[in-house]
Design a protein around this motif. Structure first.
Motif, PDB file in Angstrom:
ATOM      1  N   HIS A  52     -61.462 -18.832  -7.223  1.00  0.00           N
ATOM      2  CA  HIS A  52     -60.597 -17.655  -7.155  1.00  0.00           C
ATOM      3  C   HIS A  52     -60.089 -17.211  -8.524  1.00  0.00           C
ATOM      4  O   HIS A  52     -59.292 -16.282  -8.601  1.00  0.00           O
ATOM      5  CB  HIS A  52     -59.394 -17.931  -6.234  1.00  0.00           C
ATOM      6  N   THR A  53     -60.545 -17.858  -9.588  1.00  0.00           N
ATOM      7  CA  THR A  53     -60.017 -17.567 -10.925  1.00  0.00           C
ATOM      8  C   THR A  53     -61.125 -17.689 -11.957  1.00  0.00           C
ATOM      9  O   THR A  53     -62.007 -18.550 -11.844  1.00  0.00           O
ATOM     10  CB  THR A  53     -58.880 -18.552 -11.286  1.00  0.00           C
ATOM     11  N   THR A 117     -52.744 -19.199  -8.040  1.00  0.00           N
ATOM     12  CA  THR A 117     -51.844 -18.060  -7.837  1.00  0.00           C
ATOM     13  C   THR A 117     -50.408 -18.479  -8.137  1.00  0.00           C
ATOM     14  O   THR A 117     -49.620 -17.720  -8.703  1.00  0.00           O
ATOM     15  CB  THR A 117     -51.941 -17.543  -6.392  1.00  0.00           C
TER      16      THR A 117
END
Length: 487
Positions: A52-53, A117
């Motif tokens: 996700h990054t 996040t």
């Protein structure tokens, strides 16, 4: 045929025995630790692991720095807590629990949407992974000490090179989620091989030399670690200060850099295998500093040369770690230091240097005006420092060769016997017998020389063994004479 028939009997235990036998082979014994190193590099250098990054997201960079700091901190804390008498492998459950927790934390960090996040979660997971990695480092170091690994370059260089190349390359090739799962499995594989290796029953550690006798080895360790720390700072400052946007392979350049280090290690191992004469790898150490100077020169010469400069900087930094593991591992087998201290030094100083160099480059990145003004001067300063370090490093080479290869003189053996007698509280008669054993006297010749019965001699020898925690004459002679490993 009779042997084959015997082999077919007891099939329930034979597979495990075969695996244990395979793991005991000279090269195979290093696979488990190589997988641990491969886990670290695949986690922080393969671009698809964090699903996700982006790899170069600042939160990933900070997480990596936190991980490095935790590894360094716990390496030294564990070595300090254990001291000279205790061993981490006494806590058998650590070898089973730590890899499982590492795999779970790795998967959570890479796959869970909330992990990066909420940066605090990522930093906490990274800190835990650093602590767990330190535990595994020392557990593997103690295992190698028990089996008296000689850290031969043709074995360890080949295994580390191929393992890093294969694991990091596979992490690069796999799709995101599959890459994360693969990386998470590496600590489990390392832990499984550690458990398998322990089945050989080896539990005896090399007896430690008396503190005074071991002083030379410790001094050499500190000097080499200091030089490696500065060299690592320089290497990672250069790697991080080069604008990755201008590299042809962009963020994948970090992966190629680590793979370049693996290829370099394979090249060194290949030279050692092909050479008819023994090649001392520590003679190659100063050349790594020379290559770093060349990398800085390429960076300052032309933007078109950024890529080779970057690959050289990242690759060389990974080599430092492996060379220190080999050097300190050999010193451990000779009783100069504990496995925990040796592996904490080999990993701690290099990773501390990497963290400092990367942090300095990040600080420059956040102050572009300052960076533009002082980066050339900083690079020149690093070139001068590296050139200056070549002098003590070349001088230290003679000390390294003496500690790891040269046989001791008679005076050195006598000095060690004196220190052994003090360290282990040997009686005057026990010390006298110890000196005669060191000179090659047998039990019968000692009894004749001292005009005592062979039974009395054996009694004194047994007391010496008990005080020194040694089990047979060959171990005692290796201890006294500090015979060097063939690497």
């Amino acid at each position: 045929m009779a042997n084959q028939a015997e082999d077919l009997k007891g099939q329930g235990t034979k597979p495990a025995a075969s695996l244990t036998s395979l793991a005991a082979r000279p090269a195979a014994k290093y696979v488990g630790f190589a997988l641990l190193l491969a886990w670290h590099y695949a986690l922080w250098f393969a671009p698809h692991v964090f699903t996700h990054t982006e790899l170069l997201d600042e939160r990933v960079t900070v997480s990596w720095l936190v991980n490095l700091g935790a590894t360094v901190l716990f390496l030294f804390l564990i070595a300090l807590a254990l001291g000279r008498k205790r061993h981490l492998s006494s806590f058998c459950w650590l070898g089973h629990v730590t890899p499982v927790l590492m795999a779970a934390a790795t998967l959570l960090l890479c796959v869970a949407p909330f992990s990066l996040t909420v940066p605090g979660v990522a930093y906490l997971l990274s800190f835990f992974l650093g602590a767990a990695e330190a535990v595994m480092w020392i557990l593997w170091g103690e295992r190698y000490a028990c089996v008296k690994a000689n850290f031969s370059i043709k074995h360890i260089g080949t295994v580390f090179g191929f393992t890093l190349l294969a694991c990091v390359g596979l992490a690069l090739a796999l799709p995101p989620v599959a890459s994360a799962i693969f990386v998470a499995l590496l600590p489990l594989a390392s832990g499984g091989l550690l458990t398998l290796a322990r089945r050989d029953g080896a539990r005896s550690f090399p007896p430690l030399l008396p503190k005074n006798a071991a002083h030379g080895g410790f001094k050499s360790m500190v000097v080499v670690c200091g030089i490696s720390f500065v060299a690592s700072v320089a290497a990672y400052f250069l790697a991080a200060v080069i604008p990755w946007e201008e590299l042809p392979t962009r963020e994948v350049s970090f992966t190629f850099g680590i793979m370049g280090g693996a290829v370099l290690m394979l090249g060194i191992a290949g030279i050692c295998i092909a050479s008819k004469d023994k090649v001392n790898i520590f003679k190659l150490y100063p050349w790594l500093l020379v290559f770093e100077i060349v990398a800085f020169t390429l960076f300052m010469a032309d933007g078109a040369l950024y890529f080779p400069a970057f690959i050289m900087a990242v690759g060389i930094s990974s080599i430092f770690e492996i060379l220190l593991i080999m050097y300190f591992g050999i010193l451990t087998s000779k009783g100069y230091n504990t496995p925990a201290l040796a592996f904490s030094f080999s990993g701690g100083f290099v990773r501390a240097g990497i963290a400092v160099g990367n942090t300095l480059a990040v600080a420059y990145e956040h102050a572009p005006a300052v960076a533009q003004a002082v980066t050339p001067e900083t690079c020149l300063a690093f070139i001068c420092v590296l050139a200056a370090l070549l002098i003590p490093l070349v001088r230290q080479e003679f000390s390294i060769l003496a500690l790891t290869a040269a046989p001791p003189s008679k005076a050195e053996v006598d000095e060690i016997c004196i220190e052994v007698a003090k360290e282990f509280s040997l009686s005057a008669r026990e010390r006298e017998i110890l000196e005669l054993i060191a000179r090659g006297y047998t039990t019968n010749t000692i009894s004749v020389k001292l005009v005592i019965s062979p039974y009395t001699v054996n009694t004194h020898i047994r007391h010496i063994y008990e005080k020194m925690q040694i089990h047979k004459r060959s171990e005692l002679l290796n201890y006294i004479n500090m015979q060097r490993s063939d690497f």
